[in-house]
Scaffold this motif. Structure first.
Motif, PDB file in Angstrom:
ATOM      1  N   ALA A 103     -32.801 126.754  -2.549  1.00 14.12           N
ATOM      2  CA  ALA A 103     -33.732 127.217  -3.585  1.00 14.12           C
ATOM      3  C   ALA A 103     -35.068 127.617  -2.969  1.00 14.12           C
ATOM      4  N   ALA A 104     -35.531 126.858  -1.965  1.00 21.11           N
ATOM      5  CA  ALA A 104     -36.796 127.190  -1.306  1.00 21.11           C
ATOM      6  C   ALA A 104     -36.695 128.527  -0.577  1.00 21.11           C
ATOM      7  N   ARG A 105     -35.548 128.783   0.070  1.00 19.23           N
ATOM      8  CA  ARG A 105     -35.385 130.063   0.771  1.00 19.23           C
ATOM      9  C   ARG A 105     -35.271 131.226  -0.226  1.00 19.23           C
ATOM     10  N   ILE A 106     -34.587 130.991  -1.348  1.00 18.91           N
ATOM     11  CA  ILE A 106     -34.494 132.028  -2.377  1.00 18.91           C
ATOM     12  C   ILE A 106     -35.879 132.356  -2.920  1.00 18.91           C
ATOM     13  N   ALA A 107     -36.730 131.328  -3.053  1.00 20.73           N
ATOM     14  CA  ALA A 107     -38.089 131.541  -3.564  1.00 20.73           C
ATOM     15  C   ALA A 107     -38.912 132.428  -2.634  1.00 20.73           C
ATOM     16  N   THR A 108     -38.520 132.510  -1.354  1.00 18.62           N
ATOM     17  CA  THR A 108     -39.213 133.393  -0.415  1.00 18.62           C
ATOM     18  C   THR A 108     -38.570 134.777  -0.350  1.00 18.62           C
ATOM     19  N   GLY A 109     -37.515 134.991  -1.156  1.00 19.73           N
ATOM     20  CA  GLY A 109     -36.873 136.303  -1.205  1.00 19.73           C
ATOM     21  C   GLY A 109     -35.597 136.403  -0.398  1.00 19.73           C
TER      22      GLY A 109
ATOM     23  N   VAL B  12     -32.061 135.932  -0.281  1.00 20.07           N
ATOM     24  CA  VAL B  12     -30.940 135.652  -1.180  1.00 20.07           C
ATOM     25  C   VAL B  12     -29.607 135.521  -0.441  1.00 20.07           C
TER      26      VAL B  12
ATOM     27  N   GLN C 116     -27.812 133.287   0.869  1.00 22.37           N
ATOM     28  CA  GLN C 116     -27.546 131.854   0.959  1.00 22.37           C
ATOM     29  C   GLN C 116     -26.075 131.571   0.646  1.00 22.37           C
TER      30      GLN C 116
END
Length: 255
Positions: free
Chosen positions: A95-101, A103, A105
């Protein structure tokens, strides 16, 4: 009855009651596992306390108490880490990596509990975001054939994306018609802030005015008037000079 046997029976009965209550309430999931872990730890602590209370505190009884407590507590903590803490941490990191753009994952977490359900929902969300990102990449390359399938009526991103694609496809269709000389095309701006739509609408109106003026000139009507849009309006300014020239020739012919 031997006190130790009675204690063991009480522990088994308490654990059974706790597990049964959790099963009746939740039927499955993390709550049942947590109840099992808590029951094991409480039984271990209770047995150790009973041994120390009955036999007295000494190095031997303290060692026996630690030997009784340590294994179930270590096993319980290991199970909690493997089945609850680690999956939760992996999803939090994704979720933290998705929040940085980012996707791109991948979650391999599976299970028949709430964490498994959450991971499955997470995978669907990631697939959805990846689809949106792929469509955005295609649009950025000028490919307007991208298809957007919104997930529901409440899918704000998907529905907005679908409207955007439809709008750009309509603009591209209008541009194709204009490129073929068809100035009867009609465009409707989406709002006052629609710079592309408003500019297109003005351009179409301008070309239609030029075409109407050319039609009148072709019929010999030199009274037509063309208003150029600016000093840089090459077509409008050229049209004005041409009309002025034809009007001068007409006046000379009348004399």
């Amino acid at each position: 009855m031997n006190a130790y046997v009675l204690l063991a029976l009480l522990c088994i009965a308490g654990s059974t009651l706790t597990m049964s209550a959790m099963y009746l309430i939740y039927h499955r999931g993390i709550a049942i596992r947590l109840a099992a872990l808590v029951s094991v730890c409480m039984c271990a602590v209770g047995i150790a306390a009973f041994i120390l209370g009955k036999e007295g505190i000494s190095l031997v009884t303290a060692g026996i108490g630690m030997a009784v407590i340590a294994p179930p507590v270590i096993v319980a903590l290991a199970m909690m880490s493997r089945q609850i803490i680690t999956p939760t941490k992996l999803m939090a990191e994704a979720a933290a990596r998705i929040a940085t753009g980012d996707v791109e994952q991948h979650l391999e977490i599976k299970g028949n509990d709430e964490l498994g359900d959450m991971a499955a929902a997470f995978r669907r969300m990631i697939a959805y975001l990846q689809g949106m990102a792929d469509s955005a990449d295609r649009l950025a390359q000028g490919d307007l054939a991208a298809e957007i399938n919104s997930q529901s009526d409440k899918d704000r991103l998907g529905n907005a994306f679908a409207r955007m694609v439809a709008y750009q496809q309509a603009m591209a269709g209008a541009a194709d018609q204009l490129a073929q000389g068809d100035v009867t095309v009609h465009t409707t701006p989406q709002s006052e802030k629609d710079r592309l739509g408003n500019a297109f609408h003005q351009m179409v109106g301008y070309l239609q005015d030029m075409a109407a003026a050319a039609d009148r000139l072709a019929q010999g009507d030199v009274t037509t008037n063309v208003v150029s849009q600016s000093e840089k309006d090459m077509l409008g300014n050229t049209f004005q000079r041409m009309i002025a020239y034809q009007q001068g020739m007409a006046q000379a012919a009348e004399r």
